[in-house]
Every structure is written in C-alpha cells, then in structure tokens.
Design an enzyme around this catalytic site. Structure first.
Site, PDB file in Angstrom:
ATOM      1  N   LYS A 167      -6.099   3.693   9.017  1.00 41.02           N
ATOM      2  CA  LYS A 167      -5.101   4.680   8.261  1.00 41.02           C
ATOM      3  C   LYS A 167      -5.588   6.231   8.448  1.00 41.02           C
ATOM      4  O   LYS A 167      -4.937   7.076   8.507  1.00 41.02           O
ATOM      5  CB  LYS A 167      -5.020   4.282   6.913  1.00 41.02           C
ATOM      6  CG  LYS A 167      -3.968   3.091   6.754  1.00 41.02           C
ATOM      7  CD  LYS A 167      -3.764   2.497   5.410  1.00 41.02           C
ATOM      8  CE  LYS A 167      -3.055   1.371   5.269  1.00 41.02           C
ATOM      9  NZ  LYS A 167      -2.993   0.786   3.941  1.00 41.02           N
TER      10      LYS A 167
ATOM     11  N   SER B  74       0.796  -1.174  -0.007  1.00 42.73           N
ATOM     12  CA  SER B  74       0.034  -0.183  -0.001  1.00 42.73           C
ATOM     13  C   SER B  74       0.777   1.160   0.091  1.00 42.73           C
ATOM     14  O   SER B  74       0.422   2.287  -0.106  1.00 42.73           O
ATOM     15  CB  SER B  74      -0.704  -0.006   1.067  1.00 42.73           C
ATOM     16  OG  SER B  74      -0.162   0.033   2.287  1.00 42.73           O
TER      17      SER B  74
END
Length: 813
Positions: free
Chosen positions: A746, A703
């Site tokens: 996140k 990611s």
C-alpha cells in the site's frame, strides 16, 4: 522316551545334573535291608523310582552336611521330591508323602564345591516320625508294600503284555535309545518294577511321575503307565508319518531340481540358457551392496532376489521384480552432499527474510550436523522469483536442486506411489526426484502447493502431511518401495500465491516466509543486472551493441507493466530486443542505445495508466489504499449527497465486508454529528451515494473504513480532504482504528501516485521495518489510534470565519 536312567535331577538350586547314560538297572536281588531311621534328602524337578539309578547334584549346604555325616555310617538315605521346586530350605511339610529309600553308589566332589552322587532306588517309603529337622531332616520311615497281584487273571496278564509290547514299539520309534533297552523290557518279569522303569523313562512332568510313585496298587499303576505309554506311542507314530511325508517332499524337490538342471543344460546347448538371468541377479546384488541401504531394505530386496531365481526370465513377473530391485539400488540411501557452511557466501542472497533464515540454518548446521532439514513455504505474488530463490539457496548450500510442480495434481499416488500389484506401477514423485538427484539431502522445491486438487483418486495434500513433518518423514514409506526412506535431511521449500487453499494441517507444518512485490527501484536494479543481459544473450545481441538507459527501463516499468514481480517486465524487454535484433539482421543498425522514446516507438502507446493523487481538494473525496495480488493500488473513494429518505447507495463492485465498513462509517459519522459540527437533521432527508471507481474490478475488505468515514465526514461538514494524503485502516463503532495487512504494498502504491502523507493505524507500527527505505524517505507517516486523529491530519485547515469548520477537530501542533 528313554529307557536308561533319567539324565538329570536337582537337589538344590542352582544345581545342574550331569547325564549318566547306559547306567545298569538295579534288580530286587540287590536290595539291601532298609533301616528304620534314615536321613531325608529333598530333591526337586525329579522323581526317583525303585529299581532305577539317578545322578543327583547336591549344592545346598544342608544336603552336603547330610551326606558327609550319614554316608560313613550307612549308604542308604531317603529321597523325597519337594512340592514346590522354588523352595530353598524345605521342611517336612514341603515334601511329598511318598519317597524312595536309595543306596548311594558313588560320591564325587566337583571343583565348584558341589557334590554329585549316584543313587539306586530301593523301595517306596513314607515318613512315620520326625527325629531331626536341623541341620538336615532325619526321620523314622516305614516301607510301603503293594497288595498281592491277582493270580491267574487273564485280563491282568493281557494288560501287562500290552504294556510290554507298547513299550517295545515305542523303543523302536524313539531315536538314540540304548540297544539293551528292549532286552531289559523283555526280561523284567515284575510288573511293578516294569511300570516304575517306564514311568521314570517316559516324557512326564514331575507331578505325573509323583502320582505313579504314590500308587501302591500295582494293577492301577500298570494301567496308568499303559495309558501314558499309549499316548506317547501315538505321538511317535504321527511324528514318523510326518517325517516320511517331509522326506518324500524333499525327494520331490530334489527331482525337480535335477530336472531343472537338465533343462538348463538343454537350453545351454540350444543357446537359450539362463546364464544371462543369473548374471543379472548377481549384478543386482552388487548394485544393492554399493547402495548400502538399511538392514530392513536389504532383507526385503533379498527376498525378491530369491523369488527371482525361481522365475523364468520370460515371465512378466521377472521384469517387474527386476525393475523394483533396480529402483531400490538406484536410490541414494547413503549418498549425501557436503554442505557449504559459508555464512559470508549466504549473505549474497538479497531478500532479507530469506537470507536471515538461511544464515540461521547454516549456523545450526555447524553446531548440529545431524539436524533435520527445514520445511519452508515462500508466499508471494506471481513473478517475484520464488522458484529461482530456491535454486539460489541450493547453490549457496552446495546441494542438488529438484523441483516438483504440484499445480493440478489430483492423484495421491503422485506423492506416495502405486502399489506393485498394479500394472505399470512406479514410485511417487518424491522418490523419483530423489533418484534423479542422486543425493539424500537435496533442496526440493514443491512448486504451487496451493494449486493441489482432490478427487476420487485421493487427496495429495493429505499425503504431503507425512512428507512435510520433520518428526515423521525420517521413515517415509512409498507404496511402491514398501520400505521406509529417510527424508529428514531434505530441505523442503514450498511456494504458494495464497495460503487460503492450503489445508490448515499442511499449513501448520511449514514455516511461512512472505516475499512481497518489488518496488520500482528494485525492479529497475533487477532489470539492469539480470533481465537485460539475459534477453540480449537469448536474442544474439552483445552488450556493446545494445544498451538500455535506466530511464527506458523505468518507462517500461511504469507504462507497460502492472505486476508485483518482474515476469511481464522481462517479456517487454524481450519484445524490445526482438525488434532491435530484426534491425541488426537487416543491417540497418550497428549499435543502439535504448531510450524512453525508442521504447514508446517499439512497444506502442502505454498499456497502463497509473492512478495518481487527487489534483484538487474537494469535500467528500478521499484517497484510500488497497492491496491486490499484483501489488498495492490507490482508491479514490467518492461520496455524494442528495435529497432523499436517508438511504445509502454503494456502487463499484463492493464486497460484503466493504459494504459493512461503509455502513459502520455512516453510523459513526451520525453518532458524532454534533462533535463534527453537522446538523442532526442533515441525514434525515438526505440519501448518501458512496462510489469506488474502477467499477469493473471487484473490491472487498475492511481496510477502507477510515477512508469512507473521512469522506462522509468531509461531505457533510463541507470541509475538503487534503489531496496529498492517503489513508488505510479499519474502524470500529467506538471510533478506534484497527490494523490492516499489506502495508508495504500500500505504501508503495502511495509513493507511485505522488502522495506525500500516509495515515496508517498505530497498531501497524510493527510492520514499518518491512517498508523500503526509499519509501520512508519520500513519505510522511502519521500513526493514529482513533478517527479524531484521522480527521485532524486529513482535513484541510478551516477558512477563517467558517463557523462549521471551526467546530471540527483541529490538527495537533
């Protein structure tokens, strides 16, 4: 063997024959003359012999027609046995070749419209010519005569005598034989008639009797009957021997029973009687009846109780059986708690996914009370309250709550139990917890299912496959019980921090509900409502003596904890309460309000320093987002270029997947150098160093691809990245941005760091409902599908007059 005439014979289906006991034997003197023409009566499953009397039930229309038309003229008919007993309308070809001319002694009409006749066999006959086949058979017949007997042949005389003696011995060994049978055998001088009488009385099938009937030679007929009489005599002798052995065994059993009763009387006089054991067995039976187990369980325990009655109480096996029956009697075979189907009460659970699933279950339970219990798995980091949530669900449903800690379990017998052949055997944990719960439908928490182990003692995870399968667990068999127990009404809730260690087959049986980490605001509310009150109570403090300011709790969350749950937060609150309780005990204070300053004095310097957004914008430095088991984190990805040979250096404990993402980012920048305004030769004599700080912490995953691409593009185009922007996403060599996981964690990390804008993949738009509302209010989300959109949103606007920067993709209006 029966010496009286055969008890049954059939002339038509569905004929039934009435027994005729003690019927007289017809001798030769009584034989009338036999006409040349006779009506033929077919019978089945019986054979009539000359000189014997046989009752026949006649139900067939043709047979009744025969009797009604023929008997008024003559009492003599021909009786032939059918070859196939299932033939309903037999013709002449369906009959055996030899029959018997018979005299009808009695004609009786039955209430069901059938007729019973009693016939006396006269002579063997054969059909010579058919005269009529409808409505019944009539034919010319001839009487079959036997050849003359050998005169003065001693062997023949010995054979006849042997037949007579064997028949008399068989009569003695056969029960319920008429008294005149022996006299009849002794007085019957004609060997042929004797053989016919015995053949009709022996236990022979229809084919064997027909063979004897068709044998005209008296010598051969007598020998054939002698063989069959001898065979049945041997069987009767064996039966008599077996009966004697059984009788002796019964006598021995009675003797032992008598001695045992005497022993009981002696023990009673000595005060050592077994009355206690009998009372114990009776008590166990009562407890079993009260438990109301299924039929097969009752049969199994009854066998054990019968064994118990023959075992001395001092025997070790006695206590083993008693323990087993007590265990069966204590299980909740028929005990169910009534569910609280209150949907409004279930709304009090605050986690939305869990609340929605519970309400769905309650709704289905209302419509189908007998449905199976769900099998759930709460997946989330430590300390988020998975176990406490199971207790809350049990309270909301009004069910008992039991908990099995599976962490470190290596033995399959912990789940399925030990067989009773082993010393100290016991049921598995599933059955034990159900016995403690006293209910067949509790909420059973299988805690830490991802911590199961496996060794030479078996694989507990494989043993759970049956338990956690709603199609199989209605008949779960514990090795100790060895009878099926219904687990279909149990609500199983497993907990796990990771799904990777859980076998795929077991994972497939559970409905996984993810419980992510809490936001700072959620932690603050949990502490205010629950944690502070609990710790004050545990430390002997009252709410009016010690109060926590919200800012003090926030200071603890930010500076002294670093977790997804609230376990460490509660420990820090407990540390503050301990210090305050000590001052109260010394009499130094009477009441206190805990402020951020007091927290710092009591807990010392901050233990954790949160990463914050970049202070200034600089080419080659990007803020990325990462997921950890304790929540989300931000990553400052730094890139540096220096003279070299085009090599790439990666540092910061980067894993293999993250290294591949860096390689892909460099290749993608090189392929788009002209579009980005970068000189193609800029990479030829330049080395690139990519570093992710916090080098002591391992990092991996795809990611960070978008952040690495943006950092390298910013470095070589000399265009800074906005300091208030964070990004996440996986890239492809075509420049596409692929979705990532852990979006909620996140974005929480970005909020804590003071970031204002977050760039996420367009394909993660489906995960936006999981993001807390306060995060959506504070952050701006930019959804992108390609890396060009990332550069447009992340890079600062070009400085006027900067040709290289002007060539880069510009932000869209």
């Amino acid at each position: 063997m029966r010496i009286d005439p055969p008890a049954s014979a059939k002339a038509a289906a569905p004929d039934t024959s009435e027994p005729l006991s003690n019927a007289p034997f017809a001798g030769e003197d009584q034989s009338p003359s036999i006409p040349d023409t006779l009506p033929i009566l077919p019978i089945r499953e019986a054979v009539l012999f000359p000189g014997t009397v046989l009752p026949l039930t006649v139900g067939r229309h043709a047979s009744r027609k025969l009797l009604e038309e023929s008997l008024p003229q003559s009492k003599i008919i021909g009786v032939f046995t059918q070859k196939n007993s299932e033939q309903e309308n037999p013709g002449p070809d369906d009959l055996h070749s030899v029959g018997v001319a018979a005299s009808v002694l009695k004609f009786i009409r039955q209430p069901d419209d059938s007729v019973v006749i009693i016939v006396n066999g006269l002579e063997r006959i054969a059909i010579r010519k058919l005269l009529l086949t409808h409505p019944f058979i009539r034919a010319e017949v001839e009487v079959l005569r036997s050849p003359p007997l050998p005169a003065g042949d001693k062997q023949w005389q010995a054979t006849v005598q042997q037949l007579r003696e064997s028949a008399l011995r068989l009569i003695e060994l056969t029960p319920d034989v008429p008294e005149q049978a022996s006299t009849l055998v002794l007085n019957l001088e004609d060997p042929g008639r004797l053989a016919d009488l015995l053949a009709s009385s022996l236990n022979l099938d229809t084919a064997q009797r027909q063979d004897v009937l068709e044998e005209l030679d008296v010598v051969k007929r007598v020998r054939a009957v002698l063989l069959r009489v001898s065979a049945q005599l041997e069987i009767a002798q064996l039966q008599q021997k077996i009966q004697k052995d059984v009788a002796s065994q019964i006598s021995d059993t009675q003797r032992r029973h008598f001695l045992r009763e005497q022993l009981k009387a002696i023990q009673k006089e000595l005060g050592e009687g077994e009355e206690g054991a009998e009372q114990q067995i009776a008590e166990l039976r009562k407890r079993l009846e009260a438990a109301q187990p299924p039929k097969e369980v009752i049969e199994q325990t009854e066998r054990e109780l019968r064994r118990l009655g023959h075992i001395h109480p001092a025997s070790p096996e006695f206590s083993v059986i008693v323990t087993y029956v007590e265990t069966v009697a204590e299980l909740p075979w028929s005990k169910l708690t009534e569910d609280k189907l209150d949907l409004e009460h279930a709304q009090q659970i605050h986690l939305e996914k869990v609340k929605r699933r519970l309400i769905e279950y309650l709704a289905v339970r209302k419509l189908n009370p007998g449905g199976h219990g769900p099998i759930l798995c709460f997946l989330g980091p430590p300390g988020v309250g998975k176990t406490s949530l199971g207790q809350s669900i049990a309270d909301a449903l009004g069910r008992r709550f039991v908990r099995l800690s599976l962490g470190g379990v290596h033995d399959e017998a912990e789940i399925r139990g030990h067989r009773r052949t082993y010393i100290g055997s016991m049921p598995g944990r599933i059955i034990q917890e159900l016995r403690r719960a006293g209910s067949r439908n509790p909420v059973m928490m299988l805690d830490e299912i991802d911590k199961l182990g496996a060794d030479f003692r078996g694989d507990p995870a494989s043993a759970l496959l049956e338990v956690l399968d709603s199609r199989q667990n209605h008949a779960f068999v514990d090795h100790y019980l060895d009878v099926p127990f219904d687990l279909s009404q149990v609500i199983f809730i497993a907990t796990a921090n990771y799904l990777d260690p859980v076998p795929p087959a077991l994972r497939d049986r559970m409905e996984v509900i993810e419980i992510p980490g809490y936001t700072d605001r959620e932690k603050l509310e949990i502490a205010r409502r629950y944690l502070v009150a609990r710790q004050l109570n545990e430390h002997g403090l009252k709410a009016d003596q010690c109060r926590f300011e919200p800012a003090a709790i926030t200071r603890i969350i930010n500076d002294y904890t670093h977790e997804a749950g609230v376990r460490e937060l509660e420990r820090r609150i407990a540390a503050v309460c301990r210090a305050i309780a000590a001052d109260f005990a010394k009499g130094q204070i009477r009441e206190i309000t805990v402020t951020p300053e007091i927290v710092q004095v009591l807990l010392g310097p901050p233990r954790y320093i949160r990463d914050s957004k970049l202070k200034t914008s600089k080419p080659g430095v990007v803020t990325g987002l990462a997921w950890t088991p304790t929540g989300g984190e931000i990553l400052h990805i730094e890139t540096l270029r220096y003279p070299g040979k085009g090599n790439i250096l990666l540092t910061g404990q980067i894993g293999d997947v993250m290294k591949e993402s860096a390689q892909a980012a460099v290749s993608l920048v090189k392929s788009r150098a002209r579009e980005l305004g970068i000189e193609p030769d800029a990479f030829k004599d330049t080395d690139i160093h990519i570093h992710v700080p916090a080098g002591a912490v391992p990092k991996d995953g795809p990611s960070a691809g978008v952040a690495m691409f943006t950092a390298i593009a910013s470095l070589f185009s000399d265009r800074p990245v906005r300091s208030d922007v964070a990004m996440t996403g996986e890239i492809t060599l075509r420049g596409l941005v692929l979705p990532i996981g852990g979006l909620k964690e996140k974005t929480l990390a970005a909020q804590r760091a003071g970031v204002k804008t977050v760039i996420i993949p367009k394909l993660n738009e489906k995960d936006m409902p999981d993001v807390p509302a306060e995060v959506k209010e504070e952050l701006e989300f930019i959804l992108v599908e390609a890396v060009d959109e990332v550069l447009s949103a992340a890079l600062e606007k070009p400085v006027p007059g900067d040709v290289s920067a002007a060539a880069l993709p510009q932000p869209k209006a």
